[in-house]
Design a protein around this motif. Structure first.
Motif, short mmCIF file in Angstrom:
data_model
loop_
_atom_site.label_atom_id
_atom_site.label_comp_id
_atom_site.label_asym_id
_atom_site.label_seq_id
_atom_site.Cartn_x
_atom_site.Cartn_y
_atom_site.Cartn_z
N VAL A 62 -44.36 26.31 -6.73
CA VAL A 62 -43.69 25.94 -7.97
C VAL A 62 -44.55 26.35 -9.16
O VAL A 62 -45.66 26.87 -9.00
CB VAL A 62 -43.42 24.41 -8.03
CG1 VAL A 62 -42.50 23.99 -6.90
CG2 VAL A 62 -44.73 23.62 -7.98
N THR A 63 -44.03 26.12 -10.34
CA THR A 63 -44.75 26.43 -11.58
C THR A 63 -45.79 25.35 -11.85
O THR A 63 -45.47 24.17 -11.97
CB THR A 63 -43.76 26.50 -12.76
OG1 THR A 63 -42.74 27.45 -12.46
CG2 THR A 63 -44.48 26.89 -14.04
N GLY A 64 -47.04 25.76 -11.94
CA GLY A 64 -48.11 24.81 -12.21
C GLY A 64 -48.16 24.39 -13.67
O GLY A 64 -47.37 24.86 -14.49
N PRO A 65 -49.08 23.49 -14.01
CA PRO A 65 -49.13 22.94 -15.37
C PRO A 65 -49.23 24.00 -16.47
O PRO A 65 -48.63 23.85 -17.54
CB PRO A 65 -50.38 22.05 -15.36
CG PRO A 65 -50.58 21.71 -13.93
CD PRO A 65 -50.09 22.88 -13.14
N TYR A 91 -42.50 21.43 -15.71
CA TYR A 91 -41.46 22.25 -15.07
C TYR A 91 -41.56 22.23 -13.54
O TYR A 91 -40.54 22.12 -12.84
CB TYR A 91 -41.56 23.69 -15.59
CG TYR A 91 -40.34 24.55 -15.31
CD1 TYR A 91 -39.33 24.67 -16.26
CD2 TYR A 91 -40.21 25.25 -14.12
CE1 TYR A 91 -38.21 25.46 -16.02
CE2 TYR A 91 -39.09 26.04 -13.87
CZ TYR A 91 -38.10 26.14 -14.82
OH TYR A 91 -36.99 26.92 -14.58
N GLY A 92 -42.77 22.33 -13.02
CA GLY A 92 -42.95 22.36 -11.57
C GLY A 92 -42.47 21.11 -10.87
O GLY A 92 -41.92 21.18 -9.75
N GLN A 113 -35.67 21.18 -18.15
CA GLN A 113 -35.33 22.61 -18.12
C GLN A 113 -35.20 23.12 -16.69
O GLN A 113 -34.32 23.91 -16.38
CB GLN A 113 -36.38 23.41 -18.89
CG GLN A 113 -36.33 23.18 -20.40
CD GLN A 113 -37.49 23.84 -21.11
OE1 GLN A 113 -38.64 23.72 -20.71
NE2 GLN A 113 -37.18 24.56 -22.19
N ALA A 114 -36.09 22.66 -15.81
CA ALA A 114 -36.03 23.09 -14.41
C ALA A 114 -34.73 22.66 -13.75
O ALA A 114 -34.25 23.31 -12.82
CB ALA A 114 -37.22 22.55 -13.65
N LEU A 115 -34.15 21.56 -14.23
CA LEU A 115 -32.89 21.06 -13.68
C LEU A 115 -31.67 21.67 -14.37
O LEU A 115 -30.54 21.29 -14.07
CB LEU A 115 -32.85 19.54 -13.78
CG LEU A 115 -33.85 18.79 -12.90
CD1 LEU A 115 -33.79 17.29 -13.17
CD2 LEU A 115 -33.61 19.06 -11.42
N GLY A 116 -31.92 22.58 -15.32
CA GLY A 116 -30.81 23.29 -15.93
C GLY A 116 -30.51 22.93 -17.37
O GLY A 116 -29.66 23.58 -18.01
N ALA A 117 -31.16 21.91 -17.92
CA ALA A 117 -30.91 21.53 -19.31
C ALA A 117 -31.43 22.63 -20.24
O ALA A 117 -32.39 23.34 -19.90
CB ALA A 117 -31.60 20.21 -19.63
#
Length: 364
Positions: free
Chosen positions: A65-68, A112-113, A147-151
């Motif tokens: 996943v995307t790290g900090p 995000y991650g 944002q990761a969930l689509g917002a």
């Protein structure tokens, strides 16, 4: 004599289980015929899902996943098929320990991650999420997770805002219409009661450990206030300042319920029944002070011990300001390590020696 040991981790040196097993060895040196049971303890921060995993029939799912700071990191969560519940630890994807001290950048750190872990769990059939949110590197109000969930979080020109707290500076609109409609029941596991904003808020209280100066904390507090005002949410609600405002976003945008992380772990491990049936309870963490009474895991264990009339001994790395309040609250004793150390092997020996010293009188 039956003794239940429930130690929280000594951050930077010992896990909960390592500390607990060291206490057990010390007790058995002093009282060889004691019956000692060790259970892990956590409060929603690092190590929480590892503490829970042995007590539920779960599988582990690992993914990149995307790290900090935007670099890829390998993280994991655990999933219990019977209840369709995923236990996700924010520290695994967006944690402070994932960022070397010299690279800490609280302006840019993103959640995000963690959102990616949540989405993966939903994709794999999770109907319930337990999000353990301690130990984060972030102060973005949960914007990255959304944002990761689509917002879509955009500036006045309709462009997606930058990652991290700095993005909130330009935030003009929050559009949840594209957010994943499958978002299930969510429980936030946290031991933090701070509000999102103000002198006791996320930026001022936790920002400094993530690299923020006072001036930076003031700026971020203002951005979070604007975020809350833009969405009509209360920036001073208790508990919404956890993990740089992650709990704010989870509660206000995804209808999450906030619960004590320690209580969730206590329920999963069956700690209450063990404490009810023992004679002495031992608990503690790396530092015990007046803040220990603010719902931290050792305090929850002490409360259980006192409920059933048990002797409760605290063992801690160091005593902080106001530690005497722990005695006033119900601990029978609070003992610092004979030789505090951040070195794992030295810390293990010191915990064992300290426990042996505490229980020396019980063997006579």
């Amino acid at each position: 004599m039956k003794i239940t040991v429930a130690m929280d981790s000594f951050k930077g040196s010992l896990t909960s289980t390592e500390a607990g097993e060291a206490v057990k060895r010390g007790i058995l040196r002093a009282v060889p015929d004691a019956e000692v049971t060790v259970i892990p303890l956590a409060d929603g921060g690092e190590g929480t899902i590892d503490a829970i995993a042995p007590y539920i029939k779960s599988c582990r799912r690992e993914l990149v996943v995307t790290g900090p700071l935007g670099d890829p990191v390998t993280a994991y969560y655990i999933y219990e098929p019977a209840s369709k519940t995923a236990y996700i630890e924010m520290a695994k994807a967006s944690g402070l320990t994932l960022v070397p001290a010299e690279r800490r950048d609280v302006y840019r750190a993103t959640s995000y991650g963690t959102g990616e872990l949540m989405k993966d769990a939903i994709d794999h059939g999770a109907e319930r999420l337990v999000i353990c949110i301690g130990g984060s590197a972030t102060n973005d109000g949960g914007a990255g997770m959304l944002q990761a969930l689509g917002a879509r979080l955009t500036d006045k020109d309709g462009n997606d805002i930058r990652a991290g707290a700095i993005g909130l500076k330009d935030l003009d609109r929050v559009d949840l219409s594209r957010c994943d409609g499958r978002v299930p029941e969510i429980t936030v596991a946290s031991d933090v009661t701070n509000p999102l904003c103000g002198p006791d808020g996320a930026s001022h209280v936790y920002g400094p450990q993530k690299g923020a100066t006072y001036e930076m904390a003031e700026e971020m507090d203002g951005w979070l206030r604007s975020f809350a005002a833009l969405t009509g949410k209360d920036p001073f609600e208790e508990g919404t300042g956890a993990a740089g405002g992650m709990s704010f976003a989870l509660k206000n945008f995804l209808n999450a319920r906030i619960r004590s992380g320690a209580e969730i772990v206590i329920e999963a491990t069956g700690a209450e029944s063990l404490i009810r049936d023992c004679d002495v309870v031992v608990t503690g963490e790396g530092r015990m002070d007046s803040q220990t009474l603010n719902g931290k895991a050792p305090y929850r264990i002490m409360e259980l011990g006192k409920r059933y009339g048990k002797v409760v001994a605290g063992i801690t790395g160091i005593l902080g300001e106001g530690w005497e309040a722990c005695i006033d609250a119900g601990f029978n004793s609070v003992t610092p390590l004979i030789e505090p150390s951040m070195d794992r092997e030295k810390a293990l020996r010191s915990v064992e020696d300290t426990a042996a010293q505490v229980f020396a009188g019980y063997g006579t």
